[in-house]
Design an enzyme around this catalytic site. Structure first.
Site, short mmCIF file in Angstrom:
data_model
loop_
_atom_site.label_atom_id
_atom_site.label_comp_id
_atom_site.label_asym_id
_atom_site.label_seq_id
_atom_site.Cartn_x
_atom_site.Cartn_y
_atom_site.Cartn_z
N SER A 41 -1.19 3.82 -3.66
CA SER A 41 -2.21 2.94 -4.24
C SER A 41 -2.87 3.61 -5.45
O SER A 41 -3.29 2.93 -6.39
CB SER A 41 -3.29 2.58 -3.21
N SER A 85 -7.20 -0.34 -1.82
CA SER A 85 -6.90 0.17 -0.48
C SER A 85 -6.41 -0.97 0.40
O SER A 85 -7.16 -1.92 0.65
CB SER A 85 -8.15 0.81 0.14
N GLY A 86 -5.18 -0.89 0.83
CA GLY A 86 -4.59 -1.95 1.67
C GLY A 86 -5.45 -2.25 2.89
O GLY A 86 -5.85 -3.39 3.11
N GLU A 102 -9.98 0.70 4.74
CA GLU A 102 -10.65 1.62 5.67
C GLU A 102 -10.37 3.10 5.37
O GLU A 102 -10.77 3.97 6.14
CB GLU A 102 -10.23 1.32 7.12
N THR A 103 -9.66 3.40 4.27
CA THR A 103 -9.41 4.79 3.90
C THR A 103 -10.75 5.49 3.69
O THR A 103 -11.54 5.08 2.85
CB THR A 103 -8.59 4.87 2.59
N GLU A 117 1.25 -2.31 -1.91
CA GLU A 117 1.27 -1.53 -3.15
C GLU A 117 2.03 -2.25 -4.26
O GLU A 117 1.55 -2.37 -5.40
CB GLU A 117 1.89 -0.15 -2.89
#
Lengths: 204, 204, 204, 204
Positions: free
Chosen positions: D57, D96-97, D100-101, D171
């Site tokens: 990402s 961010s997919g 929650e990163t 992505e």
């Protein structure tokens, strides 16, 4: 000791170089043979060495990583493309002047939980990073924590403010310490400069 | 001058630190005020400063770029994501110990053709990079070119081989010179450490 | 084939997505099984795979490098910190739309001289990069070379100019092709997604 | 809709390309004009745009950053050398997919506290990243969160497992969406491809 006379004319730039050299000398003076050997043992016995640093400390980490690669040690830089998962046979060498950079601490905590050894390179042995590390290599520097104190001291001395702003002293001293450690590692590992050259990238 | 006594016990690591410091002192001794001023004039009068280096010299270029950014100078690192086209109001500061790295030369040539000023930081003023540059900042180092000579000299002296392998002396000395130049630039531009802090990234 | 109806309302953004998808479909249509197998054979039989690309093609190279690492292939990205010397058991995968980027060609030439296999991913099989490569994977795109022609064609069609400016079509199509190749490599190497997860970095 | 016939022979690689395209089409279908305009307004009215992403990402973030730079927008990538402090006139676009990163969230929180606008590009509008953002651009993908569910579904369908492992769908779809947004931005800002070329780096 009057080291001034060893330097060129009194420009600020020469004062700043002098301040850096004095810090490096202090780092050299406190270098302990046994402690250096312990650090080399971790670096040479780990399956992979992971290097971690942020900002200019991250650049120092990369400069050291290149030389470790030249020595034939399996090394990765946290944040680069091909860095794999860290495991219990690996070590993480984390560089942080204050030892309190939150990203460095949280990353070191993850590595620690996965069983990797942690080596801290920091000016603050009692910092959070220091307390979670298996080995601390203390590198003297003027870090964010004591900058206020120095500010006043410098004012009183009538000296130039901030010859080495922000983390400069720590970063440069760490680079020199780690570069010098490469010479010691070459001796320990029986490597010559030609061995290093053979591993040096040929693709510009 | 017997500088040995200033250092710690006689480990290789201390010898290596000493060799680096001696080189930095030599760089300091040959620092010429007028020449430093000319370099600062180019850096502060350019619309954008482009930094160029390869390998560890590239890391030094980035460390300097961060501080120039902290000073409020518009700066880019060649090869990074957001680096735009260079133009005739810009300058390119190229770091190369030998001054013969082909990628550095070809990139500097493109910049020169587009009208940008070229500042070379190199150990070899008569190198190809030196000859195409508007200003050369000489930084003493043991570069690839003279490594063979040093090899024999060291053998004769019975000294450790390669205390500072490959480009180490040049790279470290350049970092210290450029960091010291930041102090001089702060003075010239009337910037304090607090000004630098305000520009320092807050996003880890 | 009227693919328009598959897309959302007629904003430029949807036209641009459509143009990209049409190009990817053309890439898929010309995918040749034997050729893909030859490419996989080189990637899986090399001691180390070196990835090379510039600008956005360099980002695509890195995205592919991450997945190759996840698969357990020893992979390096040219220009990153720990990339070692390339040798005759290695291969270099070079990504260049035009196949004429001078830095890519000169780097591929060095790798070729050292005995490494060269795989070109390019829109131009007859380009300089193509002619020096052991295997060419053709990826259709509108590269710099034909942009002038397209400019006029687009004007005549009354279509929006530059829905996919510069190398966009090539870059995106290459990323998708290489990501799809990962699925094929997983099958060939008997790897599951869980295997990939185990190698995925845990240090943010 | 039977899209299969549009693709090449039935290799895994073609199935994987098809899966990616289907996801991109779904992204296109849900593209909302007003929402896209709101996103463009933030990007063009901010003093500086900061791009943030991790792993692949992060590479997508950089690819978009290059094009924003080509458009003349002042843009920085978090983690690169010259990225300055973020302020209240700036915006942060975080990719961010999962949303929650932890590194992405903590960085976005810092930016938010400093008054910057936050734009989230994520598959999960109700994620932590989503909830702290001023604008959410939803990009469909199979992210870590639902991978287990898909695993079982795929098994039941007798389909290949993991044609698009890990975050691939998100992505690639995000890259295409953002590249298509560049076309829309060119129209909004009255920029031609030649304008982009003029800003494109000339230093390889």
């Amino acid at each position: 000791m009057n080291i001034n006379k060893l330097f060129g004319e009194e420009m600020i730039i020469n004062d700043a170089i002098e301040e850096i050299i004095e810090n490096v000398m202090a780092v050299s003076a406190e270098t302990d043979e046994e402690h250096v050997n312990d650090m080399m043992d971790i670096l040479t016995s780990s399956k992979n060495v992971f290097l971690l640093g942020q900002g200019r400390s991250g650049l120092v980490a990369r400069a050291f990583a290149m030389r470790l690669m030249h020595l034939g040690i399996s090394v990765y830089v946290v944040g680069e493309t091909i860095t794999p998962a860290i495991g219990e046979e690996d070590c993480l060498l984390a560089i942080s002047g204050s030892g309190e950079t939150s990203y460095i601490i949280s990353t070191a905590m993850i590595a620690k939980k996965r069983g990797a050894k942690i080596v801290a390179v920091t000016s603050y042995e009692k910092s959070t990073l220091g307390t979670i590390s298996d080995l601390i290599m203390h590198i003297k520097g003027r870090t964010k924590v004591d900058s206020e104190k120095n500010y006043i001291k410098r004012q009183m001395n009538g000296k130039h403010l901030s010859l080495s702003p922000l983390g400069t002293l720590f970063e440069v001293s760490t680079l020199i310490f780690l570069d010098a450690l490469i010479a010691q590692l070459m001796d320990k590992m029986g490597k010559t400069e030609d061995d290093l050259k053979k591993r040096h990238t040929v693709l510009e």
